[in-house]
Design an enzyme around this catalytic site. Structure first.
Site, mmCIF file in Angstrom:
data_model
loop_
_atom_site.group_PDB
_atom_site.id
_atom_site.type_symbol
_atom_site.label_atom_id
_atom_site.label_comp_id
_atom_site.label_asym_id
_atom_site.label_seq_id
_atom_site.Cartn_x
_atom_site.Cartn_y
_atom_site.Cartn_z
ATOM 1 N N LYS A 136 -33.549 7.520 -13.908
ATOM 2 C CA LYS A 136 -33.135 6.128 -14.182
ATOM 3 C C LYS A 136 -34.365 5.270 -14.409
ATOM 4 O O LYS A 136 -35.473 5.605 -13.960
ATOM 5 C CB LYS A 136 -32.315 5.551 -13.020
ATOM 6 C CG LYS A 136 -33.032 5.458 -11.652
ATOM 7 C CD LYS A 136 -33.930 4.268 -11.436
ATOM 8 C CE LYS A 136 -34.678 4.342 -10.109
ATOM 9 N NZ LYS A 136 -35.790 3.478 -9.932
ATOM 10 N N ASP A 157 -30.472 4.879 -3.843
ATOM 11 C CA ASP A 157 -30.286 5.072 -5.284
ATOM 12 C C ASP A 157 -29.289 6.181 -5.625
ATOM 13 O O ASP A 157 -28.981 6.396 -6.803
ATOM 14 C CB ASP A 157 -31.630 5.438 -5.942
ATOM 15 C CG ASP A 157 -32.398 4.206 -6.418
ATOM 16 O OD1 ASP A 157 -31.852 3.092 -6.352
ATOM 17 O OD2 ASP A 157 -33.560 4.379 -6.861
HETATM 18 C C1 LIG Z 1 -37.231 0.998 -5.534
HETATM 19 C C2 LIG Z 1 -36.015 1.747 -6.022
HETATM 20 C C3 LIG Z 1 -35.380 0.944 -7.173
HETATM 21 O O1 LIG Z 1 -34.355 1.648 -7.836
HETATM 22 O O2 LIG Z 1 -36.253 3.020 -6.589
HETATM 23 P P1 LIG Z 1 -37.517 4.059 -6.595
HETATM 24 O O3 LIG Z 1 -38.775 3.366 -6.928
HETATM 25 O O4 LIG Z 1 -37.566 4.701 -5.228
HETATM 26 O O5 LIG Z 1 -37.151 5.060 -7.654
HETATM 27 C C4 LIG Z 1 -34.935 1.861 -4.894
HETATM 28 O O6 LIG Z 1 -34.620 0.581 -4.372
HETATM 29 C C5 LIG Z 1 -35.336 2.793 -3.781
HETATM 30 O O7 LIG Z 1 -34.253 3.584 -3.479
HETATM 31 P P2 LIG Z 1 -34.424 4.979 -2.632
HETATM 32 O O8 LIG Z 1 -35.675 5.660 -3.058
HETATM 33 O O9 LIG Z 1 -33.126 5.716 -2.735
HETATM 34 O O10 LIG Z 1 -34.627 4.381 -1.204
HETATM 35 P P3 LIG Z 1 -34.243 4.958 0.247
HETATM 36 O O11 LIG Z 1 -34.568 6.410 0.295
HETATM 37 O O12 LIG Z 1 -32.868 4.526 0.619
HETATM 38 O O13 LIG Z 1 -35.271 4.144 1.136
HETATM 39 C C6 LIG Z 1 -36.655 4.403 1.174
HETATM 40 C C7 LIG Z 1 -37.307 3.237 1.880
HETATM 41 O O14 LIG Z 1 -37.391 2.123 0.979
HETATM 42 C C8 LIG Z 1 -37.100 0.906 1.633
HETATM 43 N N1 LIG Z 1 -35.941 0.260 0.986
HETATM 44 C C9 LIG Z 1 -35.149 0.949 0.124
HETATM 45 C C10 LIG Z 1 -34.092 0.321 -0.499
HETATM 46 C C11 LIG Z 1 -33.856 -1.033 -0.220
HETATM 47 N N2 LIG Z 1 -32.846 -1.695 -0.801
HETATM 48 N N3 LIG Z 1 -34.655 -1.700 0.642
HETATM 49 C C12 LIG Z 1 -35.706 -1.065 1.241
HETATM 50 O O15 LIG Z 1 -36.433 -1.700 2.019
HETATM 51 C C13 LIG Z 1 -36.839 1.248 3.089
HETATM 52 O O16 LIG Z 1 -38.046 1.075 3.773
HETATM 53 C C14 LIG Z 1 -36.514 2.709 3.073
HETATM 54 O O17 LIG Z 1 -36.912 3.346 4.254
#
Ligand SMILES: C[C@@](CO)(OP(=O)(O)O)[C@H](O)COP(=O)(O)OP(=O)(O)OC[C@H]1O[C@@H](n2ccc(N)nc2=O)[C@H](O)[C@@H]1O
Ligand SMILES: Nc1ncnc2c1ncn2[C@@H]1O[C@H](COP(=O)(O)OP(=O)(O)O)[C@@H](O)[C@H]1O
Length: 289
Positions: free
Chosen positions: A10, A136
């Site tokens: 994504k 996600d």
């Molecule tokens: C930033 C994003 C944007 O799409 O993607 P990525 O960069 O990881 O792909 C997402 O919010 C990432 O989602 P995901 O990678 O599934 O996060 P999770 O495993 O649930 O959480 C990992 C950590 O990120 C933080 N976290 C995540 C989601 C959220 N809404 N708030 C948070 O503060 C928390 O500290 C959590 O412990």
């Protein structure tokens, strides 16, 4: 019996953070879409009651830390499945890159095991289970284009964005999502125009989409890794219509309408970055067949 499932990456066309929640997560508003850059998941039935992970990528864990393992484990527990599974993961999506590779592998495993283990669950039911694995995963269960709110697990479907090229460039670094959220100063963020992005998508307005991209996590990652800013500058110089970091980074993507500019950006970034891809958005949601 074997089931093959595609697990697409994504990008976040916009990513806003509203506030930090008492549970430690952040309340977000994200417009997300799947792109034609995918891992391939092969699920093979195992009569033994075990979950086995096979992957040739040294950055992908082959035990319970793997999000695909966690997906299988969750289904086994919740539906008292006594059969096992061998999960083969052919990795194409760069790891820890802001492209949700692990989440998409977990989501594809949920969709695939629903078939292999004949569980009869709907996409909505799988998405609810996915939220237990990561923020996600619910979006990745559906794929397509959506507004994601809550901590990312509340999904409202949107139409496919106007057709264009997505050129992705990943520098030679991996980023910890948790660290980027931890370093974010929510009081100081410049909120992207999420409603404007949604209208532009609904109206098929490519320029409107390009004018509405924004990601509040970008400044945090840019301050940690200046090479991300350099990639952004290069993409702009080569004529991208819009340039943004995806998720917590470090992958930067550009939206490009014209083939010739896509080639210019792709060729200009190769050699300078770890990995470069030129792909299309997928637009449509997954179906359960
Ligand atoms: C930033 C994003 C944007 O799409 O993607 P990525 O960069 O990881 O792909 C997402 O919010 C990432 O989602 P995901 O990678 O599934 O996060 P999770 O495993 O649930 O959480 C990992 C950590 O990120 C933080 N976290 C995540 C989601 C959220 N809404 N708030 C948070 O503060 C928390 O500290 C959590 O412990
Ligand atoms: N199937 C998987 N593929 C990739 N990474 C995985 C997987 N399962 C667990 N991980 C772990 O999840 C972390 C984040 O990976 P990934 O989902 O690729 O990135 P992002 O959260 O930036 O989108 C990695 O450091 C990796 O150790």
């Amino acid at each position: 019996m074997k089931v093959l499932v595609k697990a697409p990456a994504k990008i976040n066309l916009s990513l806003d953070v509203l506030h930090k929640r008492p549970d430690g997560y952040h309340e977000v508003e994200m417009v997300m879409t799947t792109i034609d850059l995918a891992d391939r998941i092969e699920l093979s039935l195992l009569e033994e009651d075990r979950i086995v992970i096979h992957s040739h990528n040294r950055f992908v864990p082959d035990d319970q830390r793997n999000l695909a393992y966690q997906a299988a484990h969750l289904l086994k527990l919740r539906f008292q499945v006594k059969q096992g599974v061998v999960i083969g993961i052919e990795k194409t999506i760069p790891v820890a890159a802001g492209l949700a590779g692990g989440s998409s592998d977990a989501a594809a495993t949920l969709r695939g095991l629903n078939k292999l283990w004949k569980l009869g669950l709907s996409l909505d039911e799988l998405a609810v289970l996915g939220a237990e694995i990561g923020s996600d995963v619910s979006f990745c269960v559906y794929g397509g284009t959506a507004l994601a709110t809550g901590r990312g697990e509340i999904i409202e479907e949107l139409p496919a964005p106007p057709t264009c090229w997505v050129v992705l460039a990943k520098p030679f670094i991996g980023v910890s999502t948790a660290e980027v959220y931890r370093r974010l100063n929510v009081e100081k963020v410049q909120h992207p125009p999420t409603k404007q992005m949604i209208s532009a998508i609904e109206n098929g307005d490519f320029n409107g989409v390009c004018n509405s991209v924004g990601n509040v996590l970008e400044d945090v990652t840019l301050s940690l890794y200046p090479e991300v800013a350099q990639i952004k500058d290069q993409m702009k110089r080569f004529g991208a219509d819009a340039v943004l970091m995806s998720g917590s980074g470090p992958t930067v993507f550009s939206l490009v309408a014209h083939d010739s500019r896509m080639h210019r950006i792709y060729n200009g970034l190769r050699g300078f970055c770890d990995q470069v891809f030129a792909v299309r958005m997928l637009g449509e949601r997954h179906t359960l067949d």
